[in-house]
Design a protein around this motif. Structure first.
Motif, PDB file in Angstrom:
ATOM      1  N   ARG A   1     -24.199 -13.853 -25.947  1.00  0.00           N
ATOM      2  CA  ARG A   1     -23.469 -13.026 -26.914  1.00  0.00           C
ATOM      3  C   ARG A   1     -22.154 -12.517 -26.332  1.00  0.00           C
ATOM      4  O   ARG A   1     -21.093 -12.626 -26.956  1.00  0.00           O
ATOM      5  CB  ARG A   1     -24.351 -11.848 -27.329  1.00  0.00           C
ATOM      6  N   TYR A   2     -22.208 -11.990 -25.110  1.00  0.00           N
ATOM      7  CA  TYR A   2     -20.990 -11.425 -24.528  1.00  0.00           C
ATOM      8  C   TYR A   2     -20.050 -12.508 -24.017  1.00  0.00           C
ATOM      9  O   TYR A   2     -18.845 -12.265 -23.892  1.00  0.00           O
ATOM     10  CB  TYR A   2     -21.356 -10.440 -23.414  1.00  0.00           C
ATOM     11  N   SER A   3     -20.577 -13.684 -23.723  1.00  0.00           N
ATOM     12  CA  SER A   3     -19.687 -14.798 -23.372  1.00  0.00           C
ATOM     13  C   SER A   3     -18.827 -15.175 -24.574  1.00  0.00           C
ATOM     14  O   SER A   3     -17.626 -15.451 -24.434  1.00  0.00           O
ATOM     15  CB  SER A   3     -20.516 -16.011 -22.916  1.00  0.00           C
ATOM     16  N   ILE A   4     -19.435 -15.187 -25.767  1.00  0.00           N
ATOM     17  CA  ILE A   4     -18.694 -15.513 -26.991  1.00  0.00           C
ATOM     18  C   ILE A   4     -17.626 -14.464 -27.280  1.00  0.00           C
ATOM     19  O   ILE A   4     -16.527 -14.781 -27.758  1.00  0.00           O
ATOM     20  CB  ILE A   4     -19.670 -15.647 -28.178  1.00  0.00           C
TER      21      ILE A   4
ATOM     22  N   SER B   1      -7.147 -19.751 -21.626  1.00  0.00           N
ATOM     23  CA  SER B   1      -8.309 -18.893 -21.878  1.00  0.00           C
ATOM     24  C   SER B   1      -9.352 -19.605 -22.735  1.00  0.00           C
ATOM     25  O   SER B   1     -10.555 -19.410 -22.540  1.00  0.00           O
ATOM     26  CB  SER B   1      -7.876 -17.595 -22.556  1.00  0.00           C
ATOM     27  N   THR B   2      -8.909 -20.431 -23.683  1.00  0.00           N
ATOM     28  CA  THR B   2      -9.866 -21.160 -24.522  1.00  0.00           C
ATOM     29  C   THR B   2     -10.688 -22.134 -23.685  1.00  0.00           C
ATOM     30  O   THR B   2     -11.913 -22.249 -23.861  1.00  0.00           O
ATOM     31  CB  THR B   2      -9.128 -21.921 -25.642  1.00  0.00           C
ATOM     32  N   LEU B   3     -10.044 -22.828 -22.756  1.00  0.00           N
ATOM     33  CA  LEU B   3     -10.770 -23.755 -21.888  1.00  0.00           C
ATOM     34  C   LEU B   3     -11.753 -23.004 -20.988  1.00  0.00           C
ATOM     35  O   LEU B   3     -12.917 -23.412 -20.846  1.00  0.00           O
ATOM     36  CB  LEU B   3      -9.783 -24.557 -21.044  1.00  0.00           C
ATOM     37  N   ALA B   4     -11.285 -21.910 -20.369  1.00  0.00           N
ATOM     38  CA  ALA B   4     -12.150 -21.147 -19.465  1.00  0.00           C
ATOM     39  C   ALA B   4     -13.305 -20.495 -20.225  1.00  0.00           C
ATOM     40  O   ALA B   4     -14.470 -20.543 -19.781  1.00  0.00           O
ATOM     41  CB  ALA B   4     -11.329 -20.082 -18.740  1.00  0.00           C
ATOM     42  N   ASN B   5     -13.009 -19.887 -21.368  1.00  0.00           N
ATOM     43  CA  ASN B   5     -14.060 -19.249 -22.160  1.00  0.00           C
ATOM     44  C   ASN B   5     -15.032 -20.276 -22.730  1.00  0.00           C
ATOM     45  O   ASN B   5     -16.235 -20.013 -22.844  1.00  0.00           O
ATOM     46  CB  ASN B   5     -13.441 -18.430 -23.287  1.00  0.00           C
ATOM     47  N   GLY B   6     -14.494 -21.451 -23.104  1.00  0.00           N
ATOM     48  CA  GLY B   6     -15.364 -22.500 -23.609  1.00  0.00           C
ATOM     49  C   GLY B   6     -16.358 -22.972 -22.563  1.00  0.00           C
ATOM     50  O   GLY B   6     -17.531 -23.232 -22.863  1.00  0.00           O
ATOM     51  N   TRP B   7     -15.873 -23.099 -21.326  1.00  0.00           N
ATOM     52  CA  TRP B   7     -16.767 -23.470 -20.224  1.00  0.00           C
ATOM     53  C   TRP B   7     -17.854 -22.415 -20.040  1.00  0.00           C
ATOM     54  O   TRP B   7     -19.042 -22.745 -19.887  1.00  0.00           O
ATOM     55  CB  TRP B   7     -15.935 -23.633 -18.959  1.00  0.00           C
ATOM     56  N   LEU B   8     -17.472 -21.139 -20.063  1.00  0.00           N
ATOM     57  CA  LEU B   8     -18.445 -20.064 -19.886  1.00  0.00           C
ATOM     58  C   LEU B   8     -19.481 -20.080 -21.006  1.00  0.00           C
ATOM     59  O   LEU B   8     -20.686 -19.947 -20.751  1.00  0.00           O
ATOM     60  CB  LEU B   8     -17.725 -18.713 -19.844  1.00  0.00           C
ATOM     61  N   VAL B   9     -19.033 -20.247 -22.240  1.00  0.00           N
ATOM     62  CA  VAL B   9     -19.964 -20.254 -23.378  1.00  0.00           C
ATOM     63  C   VAL B   9     -20.900 -21.459 -23.290  1.00  0.00           C
ATOM     64  O   VAL B   9     -22.102 -21.351 -23.605  1.00  0.00           O
ATOM     65  CB  VAL B   9     -19.188 -20.250 -24.709  1.00  0.00           C
TER      66      VAL B   9
ATOM     67  N   ALA C   1     -29.152 -21.197 -14.567  1.00  0.00           N
ATOM     68  CA  ALA C   1     -28.785 -19.861 -14.078  1.00  0.00           C
ATOM     69  C   ALA C   1     -27.658 -19.963 -13.063  1.00  0.00           C
ATOM     70  O   ALA C   1     -26.670 -19.229 -13.125  1.00  0.00           O
ATOM     71  CB  ALA C   1     -29.997 -19.163 -13.470  1.00  0.00           C
ATOM     72  N   ARG C   2     -27.793 -20.885 -12.133  1.00  0.00           N
ATOM     73  CA  ARG C   2     -26.729 -21.069 -11.141  1.00  0.00           C
ATOM     74  C   ARG C   2     -25.467 -21.611 -11.804  1.00  0.00           C
ATOM     75  O   ARG C   2     -24.354 -21.262 -11.415  1.00  0.00           O
ATOM     76  CB  ARG C   2     -27.197 -22.013 -10.034  1.00  0.00           C
ATOM     77  N   GLY C   3     -25.639 -22.474 -12.801  1.00  0.00           N
ATOM     78  CA  GLY C   3     -24.473 -23.005 -13.507  1.00  0.00           C
ATOM     79  C   GLY C   3     -23.678 -21.908 -14.184  1.00  0.00           C
ATOM     80  O   GLY C   3     -22.441 -21.877 -14.101  1.00  0.00           O
ATOM     81  N   LEU C   4     -24.359 -20.970 -14.842  1.00  0.00           N
ATOM     82  CA  LEU C   4     -23.679 -19.862 -15.507  1.00  0.00           C
ATOM     83  C   LEU C   4     -23.063 -18.914 -14.489  1.00  0.00           C
ATOM     84  O   LEU C   4     -21.947 -18.407 -14.686  1.00  0.00           O
ATOM     85  CB  LEU C   4     -24.659 -19.111 -16.409  1.00  0.00           C
ATOM     86  N   PHE C   5     -23.771 -18.661 -13.403  1.00  0.00           N
ATOM     87  CA  PHE C   5     -23.256 -17.759 -12.375  1.00  0.00           C
ATOM     88  C   PHE C   5     -21.928 -18.278 -11.826  1.00  0.00           C
ATOM     89  O   PHE C   5     -20.940 -17.538 -11.750  1.00  0.00           O
ATOM     90  CB  PHE C   5     -24.275 -17.614 -11.243  1.00  0.00           C
ATOM     91  N   TRP C   6     -21.866 -19.552 -11.463  1.00  0.00           N
ATOM     92  CA  TRP C   6     -20.641 -20.082 -10.878  1.00  0.00           C
ATOM     93  C   TRP C   6     -19.546 -20.244 -11.916  1.00  0.00           C
ATOM     94  O   TRP C   6     -18.349 -20.117 -11.599  1.00  0.00           O
ATOM     95  CB  TRP C   6     -20.930 -21.406 -10.170  1.00  0.00           C
ATOM     96  N   ALA C   7     -19.915 -20.511 -13.163  1.00  0.00           N
ATOM     97  CA  ALA C   7     -18.894 -20.544 -14.220  1.00  0.00           C
ATOM     98  C   ALA C   7     -18.233 -19.181 -14.360  1.00  0.00           C
ATOM     99  O   ALA C   7     -17.008 -19.079 -14.523  1.00  0.00           O
ATOM    100  CB  ALA C   7     -19.527 -20.974 -15.544  1.00  0.00           C
ATOM    101  N   SER C   8     -19.025 -18.104 -14.282  1.00  0.00           N
ATOM    102  CA  SER C   8     -18.465 -16.750 -14.390  1.00  0.00           C
ATOM    103  C   SER C   8     -17.597 -16.417 -13.185  1.00  0.00           C
ATOM    104  O   SER C   8     -16.590 -15.717 -13.309  1.00  0.00           O
ATOM    105  CB  SER C   8     -19.594 -15.719 -14.522  1.00  0.00           C
ATOM    106  N   VAL C   9     -17.978 -16.925 -12.011  1.00  0.00           N
ATOM    107  CA  VAL C   9     -17.195 -16.668 -10.795  1.00  0.00           C
ATOM    108  C   VAL C   9     -15.785 -17.245 -10.917  1.00  0.00           C
ATOM    109  O   VAL C   9     -14.805 -16.629 -10.484  1.00  0.00           O
ATOM    110  CB  VAL C   9     -17.918 -17.253  -9.565  1.00  0.00           C
ATOM    111  N   TRP C  10     -15.655 -18.413 -11.549  1.00  0.00           N
ATOM    112  CA  TRP C  10     -14.353 -19.063 -11.668  1.00  0.00           C
ATOM    113  C   TRP C  10     -13.623 -18.687 -12.953  1.00  0.00           C
ATOM    114  O   TRP C  10     -12.385 -18.694 -12.989  1.00  0.00           O
ATOM    115  CB  TRP C  10     -14.518 -20.579 -11.605  1.00  0.00           C
ATOM    116  N   GLN C  11     -14.363 -18.371 -13.991  1.00  0.00           N
ATOM    117  CA  GLN C  11     -13.713 -18.086 -15.280  1.00  0.00           C
ATOM    118  C   GLN C  11     -12.841 -16.835 -15.223  1.00  0.00           C
ATOM    119  O   GLN C  11     -11.735 -16.803 -15.774  1.00  0.00           O
ATOM    120  CB  GLN C  11     -14.784 -17.938 -16.366  1.00  0.00           C
ATOM    121  N   LEU C  12     -13.314 -15.793 -14.546  1.00  0.00           N
ATOM    122  CA  LEU C  12     -12.556 -14.541 -14.515  1.00  0.00           C
ATOM    123  C   LEU C  12     -11.199 -14.683 -13.824  1.00  0.00           C
ATOM    124  O   LEU C  12     -10.177 -14.268 -14.391  1.00  0.00           O
ATOM    125  CB  LEU C  12     -13.386 -13.443 -13.852  1.00  0.00           C
TER     126      LEU C  12
END
Length: 456
Positions: free
Chosen positions: A345-348, A371-379, A395-406
């Motif tokens: 929900r908060y990724s969206i 931002s659309t590319l980075a947010n799309g990857w996170l979602v 879980a690890r996939g989402l964790f590392w996506a958040s590490v790079w997306q910000l």
């Protein structure tokens, strides 16, 4: 890495794991090791001897065999995800413990571990990024006399005060967090090596360090920025140390409180920049926080607030059993399905917040692409995390996506800041010559008059 202490049979691994041969009650010896009789309770009668042999065998393990053993132990207890590596504080504490007791480096490393350096640096980066994104268009013009804004040296000095003051304030909050829960930190693999747990720093020294960093950090912010920034930083120290920390053992709402703590630093950076352009009568805390100029700061704060959930929910999922054993009320084990839904929900919500920065004129259209590319990857990773409930490496996939997306969002915002390249273009090629404009207008008027005369 296992989530709980392995059983005796798991500790005394077979030869396939490269450790001690298994003990048997049926045979006299196994692989040259004398057997240990099993009592009625199913435990070795010589527990001390078995523990000593096991410790020696683990110490002799080769690194690759140790990794294989730990992975097998995690599989044996039903762990779907390997745990994330220990944090920087634990690593610094381990390094500090290897140094001589009288070494200054030992003490410095231990106190640095109290600050949670990676987290504190991240907070400084979010603060300074917001400071840099604040639209001060007149700083880019070639005619600084238009508006009495601070000079470049003054802005740089403010940035230094803001950075150092924010780091020290964060260090104080993190020290309070460790000071209040060493008993529970000792129960978790990622935190059991923290300095207070390992007694590398006494509780009295930690209290003094927390007070010193709080006072010095808030003082620097007050001198170098403005009272509103100082108040925001003080509120963050209080929220993190005295609200979020104890609430972790009471209710899952603690994660939302922690997200508020994460959202305040970018607002600090925004208000620090806003204070430099404020005029007399328009620099109260209400004007800085609730005026039209503060919308950009709120949008950046909302991005950091939303980011906390995919980042932390993914991280906590990998050590959910440890959180449960330590008594921390986290969604990752109290309601795993909701934990995944909240992360998605908060990724969206990253999308409307990012678009809002462009809508209010903080960044240019190029930011929408990045931002659309980075947010799309996170979602995408958050959706997989929700779909598979953290299994299959999600879980690890989402964790590392958040590490790079910000950092992609923050750096992208700085690079595409509204008017930034306009100012550079003007400095390189110069302003249009006003006399040429007048000549062009005169020639146009003469042509129109000539056409009028000809038609007459």
């Amino acid at each position: 890495m296992s989530f709980a202490p392995p059983s005796l049979s798991q500790d005394l691994c077979g030869p396939q794991h490269g450790s001690l041969p298994s003990l048997s009650a049926a045979n006299g010896t196994t692989g040259g090791v004398t057997s240990t009789k099993i009592d009625a309770a199913g435990l070795p009668s010589n527990e001390a001897s078995a523990e000593s042999i096991d410790t020696q065998s683990i110490q002799r393990e080769l690194p690759h065999r140790r990794r294989k053993r730990l992975k097998q132990e995690a599989a044996n207890i039903g762990a779907s995800e390997p745990a994330i590596a220990p944090d920087a504080s634990a690593q610094l504490s381990i390094f500090s413990s290897t140094l001589p007791a009288t070494s200054i480096r030992r003490k410095l490393a231990a106190f640095l571990a109290l600050t949670k350096p990676r987290l504190s640096v991240l907070i400084v980066l979010t603060t300074t990024s917001a400071y840099g994104m604040y639209p001060i268009s007149s700083l880019l013009t070639l005619d600084p006399s238009m508006t009495p804004l601070p000079t470049l040296s003054t802005s740089t000095l403010t940035l230094i005060y803001l950075s150092v003051g924010t780091f020290l304030s964060s260090a104080s909050a993190n020290t309070l967090n460790m000071l209040f829960e060493p008993k529970y930190d000792a129960l978790m693999s990622r935190t059991r090596n923290r300095p207070i747990v390992r007694k590398l720093v006494s509780r009295r020294a930690a209290v003094l360090f927390a007070l010193a960093t709080a006072v010095s950090g808030l003082t620097l912010l007050y001198i170098g920025t403005n009272p509103t920034v100082t108040a925001l930083s003080a509120s963050n120290i209080f929220l993190y140390g005295f609200v979020y920390t104890p609430m972790k053992r009471l209710h899952v709402i603690n994660t939302w409180v922690g997200a508020i703590v994460g959202g305040i630093p970018p607002m600090m950076g925004w208000v620090a920049a806003e204070g430099q352009t404020a005029t007399t009568g328009h620099d109260s805390w209400r004007d800085m926080l609730f005026s039209e100029n503060s919308i950009g700061g709120w949008l950046l704060a909302s991005i950091l607030f939303a980011w906390q959930f995919p980042h932390f929910n993914a991280l906590s999922h990998t050590i959910r059993e440890e959180y449960k054993a330590a008594g921390y009320k986290m969604l990752c084990w109290t309601n795993p399905a909701r934990n995944a839904r909240v992360a998605l929900r908060y990724s969206i919500l990253m999308f409307p917040a990012s678009i809002g920065l462009w809508w209010v004129g903080v960044v240019g259209p190029g930011f929408l692409v990045g931002s659309t590319l980075a947010n799309g990857w996170l979602v995408k990773e958050a959706y997989r995390f929700w779909k598979y409930q953290g299994s299959k490496g999600t879980a690890r996939g989402l964790f590392w996506a958040s590490v790079w997306q910000l950092p992609i969002l923050l750096v992208g915002g700085l690079v595409t800041k509204k008017g930034l390249w306009d100012g550079v273009w003007e400095k390189v090629f110069g302003h249009p010559d006003e006399e040429d404009d007048f000549i062009y207008e005169d020639e146009s008027e003469d042509e129109e008059q000539g056409q009028t005369a000809g038609s007459a």
